[in-house]
Design a protein around this motif. Structure first.
Motif, short mmCIF file in Angstrom:
data_model
loop_
_atom_site.label_atom_id
_atom_site.label_comp_id
_atom_site.label_asym_id
_atom_site.label_seq_id
_atom_site.Cartn_x
_atom_site.Cartn_y
_atom_site.Cartn_z
N SER A 1 -5.24 3.50 7.04
CA SER A 1 -6.30 2.86 6.27
C SER A 1 -7.45 2.58 7.23
N ARG A 2 -8.23 1.60 6.94
CA ARG A 2 -9.32 1.22 7.83
C ARG A 2 -9.06 -0.18 8.38
N GLY A 3 -9.66 -0.48 9.52
CA GLY A 3 -9.54 -1.81 10.07
C GLY A 3 -8.25 -2.08 10.81
N GLY A 4 -7.55 -1.02 11.24
CA GLY A 4 -6.35 -1.22 12.04
C GLY A 4 -5.10 -1.55 11.27
N PHE A 5 -5.06 -1.27 9.97
CA PHE A 5 -3.86 -1.52 9.16
C PHE A 5 -3.44 -0.25 8.44
N ALA A 6 -2.14 -0.15 8.19
CA ALA A 6 -1.59 0.94 7.38
C ALA A 6 -1.22 0.40 6.01
N ARG A 7 -1.33 1.26 5.01
CA ARG A 7 -0.86 0.92 3.66
C ARG A 7 0.59 1.36 3.53
N VAL A 8 1.43 0.44 3.12
CA VAL A 8 2.86 0.72 2.97
C VAL A 8 3.24 0.55 1.51
N GLU A 9 3.96 1.52 0.96
CA GLU A 9 4.43 1.42 -0.42
C GLU A 9 5.89 1.85 -0.48
N VAL A 10 6.72 1.00 -1.04
CA VAL A 10 8.15 1.28 -1.19
C VAL A 10 8.48 1.22 -2.67
N ARG A 11 9.14 2.26 -3.16
CA ARG A 11 9.55 2.27 -4.57
C ARG A 11 11.07 2.11 -4.64
N PRO A 12 11.53 0.88 -4.85
CA PRO A 12 12.98 0.66 -4.97
C PRO A 12 13.49 1.11 -6.33
N THR A 13 14.81 1.24 -6.42
CA THR A 13 15.45 1.64 -7.67
C THR A 13 16.27 0.48 -8.21
N SER A 14 16.00 0.11 -9.44
CA SER A 14 16.83 -0.90 -10.10
C SER A 14 17.85 -0.16 -10.96
N VAL A 15 18.70 -0.89 -11.66
CA VAL A 15 19.75 -0.27 -12.45
C VAL A 15 19.12 0.52 -13.59
N GLY A 16 19.25 1.84 -13.52
CA GLY A 16 18.81 2.69 -14.61
C GLY A 16 17.32 2.99 -14.65
N SER A 17 16.52 2.41 -13.77
CA SER A 17 15.09 2.68 -13.82
C SER A 17 14.46 2.33 -12.48
N ALA A 18 13.22 2.75 -12.32
CA ALA A 18 12.49 2.46 -11.09
C ALA A 18 11.92 1.06 -11.15
N ALA A 19 12.11 0.30 -10.09
CA ALA A 19 11.57 -1.06 -10.02
C ALA A 19 10.09 -0.98 -9.60
N PRO A 20 9.33 -2.05 -9.81
CA PRO A 20 7.93 -2.05 -9.39
C PRO A 20 7.81 -1.78 -7.89
N ALA A 21 6.77 -1.06 -7.52
CA ALA A 21 6.56 -0.72 -6.12
C ALA A 21 6.25 -1.96 -5.30
N LEU A 22 6.73 -1.98 -4.07
CA LEU A 22 6.43 -3.05 -3.11
C LEU A 22 5.34 -2.54 -2.18
N ARG A 23 4.26 -3.30 -2.04
CA ARG A 23 3.13 -2.86 -1.23
C ARG A 23 2.80 -3.88 -0.15
N ALA A 24 2.34 -3.36 0.99
CA ALA A 24 1.98 -4.25 2.10
C ALA A 24 0.96 -3.55 2.98
N ARG A 25 0.25 -4.34 3.78
CA ARG A 25 -0.61 -3.83 4.84
C ARG A 25 -0.03 -4.31 6.15
N ALA A 26 0.09 -3.41 7.10
CA ALA A 26 0.76 -3.78 8.34
C ALA A 26 0.22 -2.97 9.50
N GLN A 27 0.37 -3.53 10.69
CA GLN A 27 0.01 -2.80 11.91
C GLN A 27 1.19 -2.04 12.48
N SER A 28 2.39 -2.40 12.06
CA SER A 28 3.59 -1.73 12.54
C SER A 28 4.60 -1.61 11.40
N VAL A 29 5.19 -0.43 11.26
CA VAL A 29 6.17 -0.18 10.20
C VAL A 29 7.42 0.43 10.83
#
Length: 284
Positions: free
Chosen positions: A219-247
């Motif tokens: 991204s810009r400004g020294g951060f990365a965009r992180v998106e994780v799509r977990p799986t709930s029972v029988g369907s996809a759970a809402p995506a988890l999003r974060a900005r971070a300098q280290s992943v």
């Protein structure tokens, strides 16, 4: 680490034009046009280099002297140039330019490089150096655009082409190495992965929560965009999003797609953002 020195006029700098061999094979006419524009309009000397392979490509960049490197090729050629200069610890003191030639130009377009040999060559001469962020992993690999960790292929899906699989018949052996063995009785669809994903030390998802997909992008400004799509029972759970300098991603052996390359398997990998780590000439 010193930043690239701004130039008063790009067209006055001596240029080293490195033409990737794949570009010459894919579209020789666009290569010719790009060379003609650069040689005709540059106020400084232009040296054309036609390497036969990756080793000569790397040597040309390493021996560029005071010349500004201009890569004529696709996304893979750009990534190769960034990797070479990063390994030489000369990326921060260089300004790269790109004339996209070939079929793989999604990354170049996303960075703002014009598509078309005349427009791209003109931007090389009249454009400005823009500082861009970079992801560097703990094995000294670099990511210019984004990386993804897909779900694991199961039995029926393993025989089909995936988003990361090379489409050529000559790469079938490579594809086989990238597809994990599937336990007997597995279902015929993509199965979730079990991974721990940490953003700046904060756990977004742990091994007890299966995930469908993980993506990290610069991204810009020294951060990365992180998106994780977990799986709930029988369907996809809402995506988890974060900005971070280290992943950091860890868990059972996993492969990942970094820009145009597939890497792994690894059990843990950490990517760190380096703000303004490299410069690319873009339209003013």
């Amino acid at each position: 680490m010193s930043a690239p020195a701004p130039a008063a006029k790009s067209s006055q700098q001596p240029l080293l034009v490195v033409v990737d061999p794949a570009a010459r094979r894919a579209d020789g006419e666009s290569v010719r046009i790009a060379k003609d524009v650069l040689c005709a309009r540059s106020c400084g000397p232009v040296k054309i280099c036609l390497p036969d392979g990756p080793e000569e490509f790397a040597r040309a960049l390493q021996r560029r002297g005071s010349r500004r490197p201009v890569v004529v090729g696709d996304d893979r050629a750009l990534l190769r140039a960034v990797s070479v200069l990063h390994r030489e610890r000369e990326l921060a003191s260089s300004v790269l330019s790109l004339v996209p030639v070939g079929t793989l130009t999604r990354l170049a377009q996303g960075l703002g490089v014009p598509i078309g040999p005349v427009a791209a060559a003109s931007a090389v001469l009249d454009g400005e150096a823009r500082q861009l962020d970079l992801l560097v992993d703990d094995s000294d690999g670099v990511v210019v655009g984004d990386l993804r960790i897909p779900a694991l292929p199961t039995a029926a899906a393993a025989g089909r082409a995936h988003w990361w699989a090379p489409p050529l018949r000559t790469c079938q052996s490579l594809v086989r190495t990238l597809v994990r063995p599937v336990p007997a009785g597995a279902s015929g669809s993509l199965g979730p992965s079990r991974l721990r994903v940490e953003a700046d030390g904060v756990t977004l998802v742990d091994l007890d929560q299966p995930v469908e997909d993980v993506s990290v992008s610069t991204s810009r400004g020294g951060f990365a965009r992180v998106e994780v799509r977990p799986t709930s029972v029988g369907s996809a759970a809402p995506a988890l999003r974060a900005r971070a300098q280290s992943v950091t991603v860890s868990g059972p052996d996993f492969r990942y797609r970094a820009d145009a390359h597939t890497a792994g398997p690894v059990r843990t990998r950490t990517w760190t953002v380096r703000a303004g780590a490299w410069a690319l000439t873009l339209p003013a």
